[in-house]
Design a protein around this motif. Sequence first.
Motif, mmCIF file in Angstrom:
data_model
loop_
_atom_site.group_PDB
_atom_site.id
_atom_site.type_symbol
_atom_site.label_atom_id
_atom_site.label_comp_id
_atom_site.label_asym_id
_atom_site.label_seq_id
_atom_site.Cartn_x
_atom_site.Cartn_y
_atom_site.Cartn_z
ATOM 1 N N ASP A 382 0.825 -1.207 0.000
ATOM 2 C CA ASP A 382 0.000 0.000 0.000
ATOM 3 C C ASP A 382 0.860 1.257 0.000
ATOM 4 O O ASP A 382 0.628 2.204 -0.745
ATOM 5 C CB ASP A 382 -0.908 0.033 1.245
ATOM 6 C CG ASP A 382 -1.939 -1.079 1.157
ATOM 7 O OD1 ASP A 382 -2.120 -1.607 0.018
ATOM 8 O OD2 ASP A 382 -2.513 -1.433 2.197
ATOM 9 N N GLU A 383 1.893 1.219 0.843
ATOM 10 C CA GLU A 383 2.776 2.383 0.940
ATOM 11 C C GLU A 383 3.463 2.629 -0.402
ATOM 12 O O GLU A 383 3.629 3.763 -0.817
ATOM 13 C CB GLU A 383 3.842 2.163 2.030
ATOM 14 C CG GLU A 383 3.314 2.110 3.447
ATOM 15 C CD GLU A 383 2.665 0.775 3.805
ATOM 16 O OE1 GLU A 383 2.800 -0.175 3.008
ATOM 17 O OE2 GLU A 383 2.018 0.693 4.865
ATOM 18 N N TRP A 384 3.865 1.535 -1.033
ATOM 19 C CA TRP A 384 4.546 1.640 -2.325
ATOM 20 C C TRP A 384 3.685 2.381 -3.337
ATOM 21 O O TRP A 384 4.169 3.233 -4.078
ATOM 22 C CB TRP A 384 4.911 0.242 -2.830
ATOM 23 C CG TRP A 384 5.431 0.220 -4.238
ATOM 24 C CD1 TRP A 384 4.809 -0.330 -5.329
ATOM 25 C CD2 TRP A 384 6.647 0.779 -4.719
ATOM 26 N NE1 TRP A 384 5.552 -0.159 -6.452
ATOM 27 C CE2 TRP A 384 6.703 0.527 -6.111
ATOM 28 C CE3 TRP A 384 7.696 1.471 -4.121
ATOM 29 C CZ2 TRP A 384 7.754 0.938 -6.908
ATOM 30 C CZ3 TRP A 384 8.744 1.876 -4.910
ATOM 31 C CH2 TRP A 384 8.772 1.617 -6.288
ATOM 32 N N LYS A 385 2.373 2.074 -3.329
ATOM 33 C CA LYS A 385 1.461 2.728 -4.269
ATOM 34 C C LYS A 385 1.466 4.232 -4.057
ATOM 35 O O LYS A 385 1.308 5.007 -4.984
ATOM 36 C CB LYS A 385 0.039 2.171 -4.096
ATOM 37 C CG LYS A 385 -0.114 0.865 -4.865
ATOM 38 C CD LYS A 385 -1.491 0.250 -4.663
ATOM 39 C CE LYS A 385 -1.431 -1.224 -5.038
ATOM 40 N NZ LYS A 385 -2.357 -2.013 -4.222
ATOM 41 N N SER A 386 1.611 4.662 -2.806
ATOM 42 C CA SER A 386 1.647 6.119 -2.564
ATOM 43 C C SER A 386 3.092 6.630 -2.480
ATOM 44 O O SER A 386 3.360 7.661 -1.866
ATOM 45 C CB SER A 386 0.867 6.461 -1.294
ATOM 46 O OG SER A 386 1.391 5.712 -0.222
ATOM 47 N N LYS A 387 4.007 5.876 -3.073
ATOM 48 C CA LYS A 387 5.436 6.257 -3.158
ATOM 49 C C LYS A 387 6.041 6.564 -1.785
ATOM 50 O O LYS A 387 6.740 7.557 -1.589
ATOM 51 C CB LYS A 387 5.619 7.455 -4.095
ATOM 52 C CG LYS A 387 5.171 7.203 -5.526
ATOM 53 C CD LYS A 387 6.083 7.920 -6.488
ATOM 54 C CE LYS A 387 5.765 7.687 -7.953
ATOM 55 N NZ LYS A 387 5.410 6.323 -8.327
ATOM 56 N N GLN A 388 5.734 5.677 -0.868
ATOM 57 C CA GLN A 388 6.288 5.831 0.484
ATOM 58 C C GLN A 388 6.869 4.510 0.974
ATOM 59 O O GLN A 388 6.579 3.445 0.413
ATOM 60 C CB GLN A 388 5.188 6.280 1.451
ATOM 61 C CG GLN A 388 4.793 7.728 1.253
ATOM 62 C CD GLN A 388 3.717 8.122 2.219
ATOM 63 O OE1 GLN A 388 2.740 7.384 2.386
ATOM 64 N NE2 GLN A 388 3.883 9.272 2.847
ATOM 65 N N VAL A 389 7.651 4.605 2.006
ATOM 66 C CA VAL A 389 8.231 3.396 2.579
ATOM 67 C C VAL A 389 8.165 3.530 4.103
ATOM 68 O O VAL A 389 8.157 4.643 4.636
ATOM 69 C CB VAL A 389 9.657 3.184 2.008
ATOM 70 C CG1 VAL A 389 10.475 4.421 2.113
ATOM 71 C CG2 VAL A 389 10.380 2.038 2.617
ATOM 72 N N ILE A 390 8.058 2.372 4.785
ATOM 73 C CA ILE A 390 7.920 2.438 6.251
ATOM 74 C C ILE A 390 9.306 2.432 6.893
ATOM 75 O O ILE A 390 10.164 1.646 6.493
ATOM 76 C CB ILE A 390 7.150 1.205 6.778
ATOM 77 C CG1 ILE A 390 5.787 1.101 6.095
ATOM 78 C CG2 ILE A 390 7.010 1.246 8.300
ATOM 79 C CD1 ILE A 390 5.129 -0.263 6.250
ATOM 80 N N TRP A 391 9.497 3.286 7.873
ATOM 81 C CA TRP A 391 10.742 3.226 8.680
ATOM 82 C C TRP A 391 10.383 2.755 10.078
ATOM 83 O O TRP A 391 9.510 3.322 10.724
ATOM 84 C CB TRP A 391 11.419 4.604 8.754
ATOM 85 C CG TRP A 391 12.493 4.697 9.821
ATOM 86 C CD1 TRP A 391 12.425 5.403 10.974
ATOM 87 C CD2 TRP A 391 13.765 4.047 9.814
ATOM 88 N NE1 TRP A 391 13.579 5.251 11.694
ATOM 89 C CE2 TRP A 391 14.421 4.411 11.007
ATOM 90 C CE3 TRP A 391 14.417 3.182 8.928
ATOM 91 C CZ2 TRP A 391 15.704 3.945 11.336
ATOM 92 C CZ3 TRP A 391 15.697 2.730 9.258
ATOM 93 C CH2 TRP A 391 16.321 3.113 10.443
ATOM 94 N N LYS A 392 11.019 1.692 10.501
ATOM 95 C CA LYS A 392 10.794 1.235 11.876
ATOM 96 C C LYS A 392 12.098 1.385 12.647
ATOM 97 O O LYS A 392 13.124 0.793 12.281
ATOM 98 C CB LYS A 392 10.339 -0.219 11.893
ATOM 99 C CG LYS A 392 9.965 -0.678 13.287
ATOM 100 C CD LYS A 392 9.206 -1.991 13.256
ATOM 101 C CE LYS A 392 8.998 -2.545 14.646
ATOM 102 N NZ LYS A 392 8.017 -1.785 15.429
#
Length: 415
Positions: A382-392
Amino acid sequence: MQKVRTVKGTKDLLGKEILIHNFITSKFERLCKGMNFQQITTPILENSEIFTRSLGLSSDIVSKEMYNFIDQGNDNLVLRPEGTAAIARAIITNSLEQDLNKFFYFGPMFRRERPQSGRSRQFHQVGVEYIGSKNHLSDVEVILLAEQFLKDLKIRKKLILEINSLGNEQSRHNYNLNLKKFFEKNLSKLSDISKKRLNKNPLRILDSKEKKDQDIVQSAPNIIDYLDEESKLFFEELLKSLDKLKIDYKINRFLVRGLDYYNHTAFEYITNDKKSQNTVLAGGRYNGLIKNLGGKDLSGVGWAAGIERIQIQLEKFEETKFKKVCIFSTNRKLDVEVLKMISNLKLNDTIQLNFVNDGSLKKKFAKANKIGAYGCLIFGEDEWKSKQVIWKDFNSGNQKLINLQKVNEFLNKDI
Ligand code: ATP
Ligand code: MG
C-alpha cells in the motif's frame, strides 16, 4: 574425505583479520601520499633473474626460499619474494631513470620458509623506495616515514630502531677481506653453516642466529673502523639528523641485512623479544641495485614491513562501527524495486544496508534483530502505491512513513 586446504604457510584472509589488514594498508597509503610517494604495483610473477642478479646467490632468499619454476613456455619464473628488486626493474622497464622516484607499494610476497607465528610462505608487505637520490636526507625521509607510520599504528614504543652503516662499495670490500681473515683464523669456532658462508659472504656471519657464531662474532673487527671518509661522513650526517629529529636509535654493528644490494645505511625496527621473527620493519640503501639490473647507476633507499608482524604488535583495533539498516519488502514482487532504490542511494560511509530477500516477514525482522540493526526500511504494498516506505526504528520502537524521494536524505541525516 578430508576437507580441501590451503597450501602450507598460506591462509585465507577474512573476518577481523582482513579488516586489520586493510586498516594497516590504508593508514600506510594515506601517510605515503601525504609525503608525495606514488603508488606502484608490480606483477607477482617476475623473471627469476630479477632476483638472482640483485639479491645475491648467497642470500637466504635466492639460495633457498624462492618459489622458482619453469613454465610451459620454458620461461624461468618466480613468485616475487620481495619488492625492492621488482621496483628497480620497473624503473628500468618504464624508462623512469631520469627523475627522482618516490614509490610506495603493498601486496603479497612469497618465500618458502618454515611457517610459524610471523613467518609464512605467502605474507604481505608494505614498503617504500626513494630512488635517484644520493643525499643522506633521503635516508632520513624514509626513516621519518617509518616513524610516522609506526606511531600512527601506536606500536612505535614497542620497537627499537637499530641502525648500522655498511659503507660504500670500497669500504665494504675492505671490511669483507679483513672479516674473512678474522674468521679464517677462528674457523674451528664457527658453526657449519657459517663455515659455508665464509667464502661467499662473510658479512652474513655477523647476523648469524647460531649461539656458537654469536660468541666469536663479538670479537670480530668492527665495520665502523673500516668506513672511508665518504662513508663515515654519510653515516655521521645521517645520525646527526636523526638526533635533531629526536628519533631514538641504537647502533648495532652486527646489523648487515641478508641481501647483497645494501650499502651505507641498514636499519631495522625490532621487538624486544629474542625470537627470530622479531623484525617488524627493515630497510637500507642500495646504490648498486639498478645498475646491476642493467640500468643507470642510480641510488636508492627504502624499507619494507611485514603486515602480519605489525598485526602481532597491534593491541587495539577499533572496528568501524556501521549503523546497520535492514531493508526488505512485504511482497516478493517489490524486491526488484527495493534493489532499484538501493542502487540510487548515495550514503555516508557509516551506514550499512542489509537487503533481506528471503523468508517470511517474521524471519526478516528476526534477521534485523540478529545483526543488531538500528532500524528497518520496509516496502509495503500500500505504501509503495503512494510512493512511500515504512521506517521502523528499533531503538524507540516507533514507526513512520517516509517519502521515497526523501529516503536518501533521511538515512544520511536523521538516523
Ligand atoms: P627475517 O630475518 O625475519 O627472515 P628478512 O630479513 O628476511 O626477515 P626482509 O626481506 O627484510 O626480511 O623483509 C622485510 C620484512 O618483511 C621483515 O622485517 C618482516 O617484517 C617481513 N617478512 C619477511 N619474511 C617474512 C615471512 N616469511 N613471513 C612474514 N613476514 C615476513
Ligand atoms: Mg628471511
